[in-house]
Design a protein around this motif. Structure first.
Motif, PDB file in Angstrom:
ATOM      1  N   HIS A   1       7.385  -5.512  -7.588  1.00 57.29           N
ATOM      2  CA  HIS A   1       7.234  -6.662  -8.485  1.00 57.29           C
ATOM      3  C   HIS A   1       7.991  -6.321  -9.767  1.00 57.29           C
ATOM      4  CE1 HIS A   1       3.252  -8.129  -6.437  1.00 57.29           C
ATOM      5  NE2 HIS A   1       4.208  -7.817  -5.572  1.00 57.29           N
ATOM      6  N   VAL A   2       9.169  -6.882  -9.934  1.00 59.67           N
ATOM      7  CA  VAL A   2      10.082  -6.476 -11.004  1.00 59.67           C
ATOM      8  C   VAL A   2      10.148  -7.563 -12.067  1.00 59.67           C
ATOM      9  CG1 VAL A   2      12.396  -5.673 -11.543  1.00 59.67           C
ATOM     10  CG2 VAL A   2      11.411  -5.175  -9.293  1.00 59.67           C
ATOM     11  N   SER A   3       9.913  -7.175 -13.312  1.00 60.93           N
ATOM     12  CA  SER A   3       9.863  -8.155 -14.402  1.00 60.93           C
ATOM     13  C   SER A   3      11.071  -8.082 -15.328  1.00 60.93           C
ATOM     14  CB  SER A   3       8.589  -7.968 -15.228  1.00 60.93           C
ATOM     15  OG  SER A   3       8.527  -6.657 -15.772  1.00 60.93           O
TER      16      SER A   3
ATOM     17  N   GLU B   1       3.433   1.228  -8.827  1.00 66.28           N
ATOM     18  CA  GLU B   1       2.608   0.087  -8.413  1.00 66.28           C
ATOM     19  C   GLU B   1       2.913  -0.299  -6.966  1.00 66.28           C
ATOM     20  OE1 GLU B   1       3.432  -2.861 -11.325  1.00 66.28           O
ATOM     21  OE2 GLU B   1       2.462  -1.741 -12.952  1.00 66.28           O
ATOM     22  N   ALA B   2       4.175  -0.210  -6.565  1.00 63.74           N
ATOM     23  CA  ALA B   2       4.524  -0.493  -5.163  1.00 63.74           C
ATOM     24  C   ALA B   2       3.873   0.523  -4.232  1.00 63.74           C
ATOM     25  CB  ALA B   2       6.041  -0.482  -4.997  1.00 63.74           C
ATOM     26  N   GLU B   3       3.805   1.780  -4.668  1.00 58.19           N
ATOM     27  CA  GLU B   3       3.144   2.812  -3.877  1.00 58.19           C
ATOM     28  C   GLU B   3       1.659   2.501  -3.706  1.00 58.19           C
ATOM     29  OE1 GLU B   3       2.065   7.228  -5.030  1.00 58.19           O
ATOM     30  OE2 GLU B   3       4.184   7.089  -4.429  1.00 58.19           O
TER      31      GLU B   3
ATOM     32  N   MET C   1      -5.461   3.469   2.660  1.00 59.94           N
ATOM     33  CA  MET C   1      -5.386   4.914   2.450  1.00 59.94           C
ATOM     34  C   MET C   1      -5.913   5.255   1.059  1.00 59.94           C
ATOM     35  SD  MET C   1      -3.910   6.040   5.267  1.00 59.94           S
ATOM     36  CE  MET C   1      -3.293   7.662   4.827  1.00 59.94           C
ATOM     37  N   ILE C   2      -6.266   6.513   0.853  1.00 64.22           N
ATOM     38  CA  ILE C   2      -6.720   6.953  -0.454  1.00 64.22           C
ATOM     39  C   ILE C   2      -5.567   6.825  -1.444  1.00 64.22           C
ATOM     40  CG2 ILE C   2      -8.482   8.520   0.445  1.00 64.22           C
ATOM     41  CD1 ILE C   2      -6.519  10.825  -0.051  1.00 64.22           C
ATOM     42  N   GLU C   3      -5.888   6.488  -2.689  1.00 66.21           N
ATOM     43  CA  GLU C   3      -4.855   6.227  -3.689  1.00 66.21           C
ATOM     44  C   GLU C   3      -4.644   7.382  -4.655  1.00 66.21           C
ATOM     45  OE1 GLU C   3      -5.011   2.380  -5.529  1.00 66.21           O
ATOM     46  OE2 GLU C   3      -6.092   1.515  -3.851  1.00 66.21           O
ATOM     47  N   ASP C   4      -5.333   8.494  -4.430  1.00 69.86           N
ATOM     48  CA  ASP C   4      -5.153   9.635  -5.334  1.00 69.86           C
ATOM     49  C   ASP C   4      -4.323  10.746  -4.694  1.00 69.86           C
ATOM     50  OD1 ASP C   4      -6.975  10.353  -3.446  1.00 69.86           O
ATOM     51  OD2 ASP C   4      -8.390  11.307  -4.834  1.00 69.86           O
ATOM     52  N   CYS C   5      -3.500  10.365  -3.694  1.00 69.88           N
ATOM     53  CA  CYS C   5      -2.646  11.361  -3.046  1.00 69.88           C
ATOM     54  C   CYS C   5      -1.449  11.677  -3.937  1.00 69.88           C
ATOM     55  CB  CYS C   5      -2.172  10.852  -1.683  1.00 69.88           C
ATOM     56  SG  CYS C   5      -1.148   9.376  -1.766  1.00 69.88           S
TER      57      CYS C   5
END
Length: 297
Positions: free
Chosen positions: A49-51, A98-100, A109-113
């Motif tokens: 999402h590019v602004s 943010e894309a990740e 999946m866990i988001e703290d990888c």
């Protein structure tokens, strides 16, 4: 269809369409696109999402922009439909992070990888360097559209349309055109970007362009491993190959004899210097200069 571009390079183009890689493979023969079906495992789907947009240019064009107080198509022989000022997506580190997160949420999946997506974003579309010159103007999409509306749209909203898919040797460019009501005859035949299919390469949403790239690297040095956690594993150098990469370009139609104007303070505050990258697509050599001195000119 084939044509020679302004730099006298051959390109294949498809007007009014944004064609994905598998659609392009059905229509043209391109070794890098064909290899892409055997790519090492990489993150998919990924959505940025590019602004912000960036306009990279060489020293002489930078001087002209500052002298004219804005952007226009250079040269006297410019037809209405070709009077376009080109910008690229300015993908930031935050956009990648943010894309990740969206990718991990998609697969629950866990988001703290350990961060991994940055290792797959190595094409020129993500690099801080530029193939067009050392001078970079970076503006928000919101600000550009608001300024364009005030100057060229007579109180109406700018029209944002799917312009072309252009294929080079190893590069696929998806272009968008922004125009005002006076250019309806030139661009009305192109479909509105908002009307594109749900799984389109790119969409316009609010103050952002949503981009779903297929080729994020020219050479894939990593492969994705998904288990209890997500990892980027290095590919042996002898097994790496070149692949096609894609990017999005936004063209603002600026009528011949007109300038997409900004005051000098705004231009200076949105200007930065960047490193030159190979392949140099400019007619000038990359330069080194005193940035502070330039800002006082």
């Amino acid at each position: 269809m084939d044509r020679q571009n302004e730099r006298n390079h051959k390109e294949v183009f498809f007007p009014g369409q944004h064609l994905k890689f598998h659609e392009l493979r059905e229509r043209i023969r391109n070794v890098y696109l064909n290899r892409y079906q055997h790519i090492p495992r990489s993150p998919d789907p990924v959505e940025f999402h590019v602004s912000n947009l960036r306009h990279d240019t060489c020293y002489s064009s930078f001087q002209a922009i500052m002298r004219d107080g804005g952007f226009k198509k250079p040269g006297p022989e410019v037809t209405s439909a070709k009077s376009l000022v080109w910008w690229s997506l300015a993908v930031s580190e935050d956009d990648i992070a943010e894309a990740e997160c969206r990718f991990l949420q998609y697969f629950k999946m866990i988001e703290d990888c350990k961060p991994f997506l940055r290792k797959f974003t190595s094409s020129p579309a993500f690099r801080k360097s530029s193939r067009m010159g050392n001078f970079r103007f970076t503006f928000s999409l919101r600000g550009l559209l608001a300024n364009y509306k005030a100057q060229f749209c007579m109180g109406q909203e700018p029209q944002i349309r799917i312009y072309e898919t252009v294929v080079y040797k190893q590069e696929v460019m998806y272009s968008i055109v922004v125009h005002g009501p006076a250019a309806q005859n030139d661009f009305g035949k192109y479909p509105l970007l908002q009307d594109s299919r749900a799984n389109a390469v790119c969409l316009f949403q609010g103050e952002n362009i949503l981009w779903r790239p297929e080729g994020m690297s020219k050479t894939h040095a990593f492969r994705l491993v998904m288990g209890e956690e997500v990892l980027a594993r290095r590919v042996l150098r002898r097994k790496r190959q070149f692949y096609a990469w894609d990017h999005v370009a936004v063209a603002f139609h600026v009528p011949q004899g007109k300038t997409f104007k900004f005051d000098h303070g705004t231009l200076r505050s949105h200007l930065s210097l960047c490193q030159g990258a190979e392949l140099n697509l400019s007619n000038e050599e990359f330069i080194q200069c005193d940035f502070e001195a330039l800002l006082t000119q």
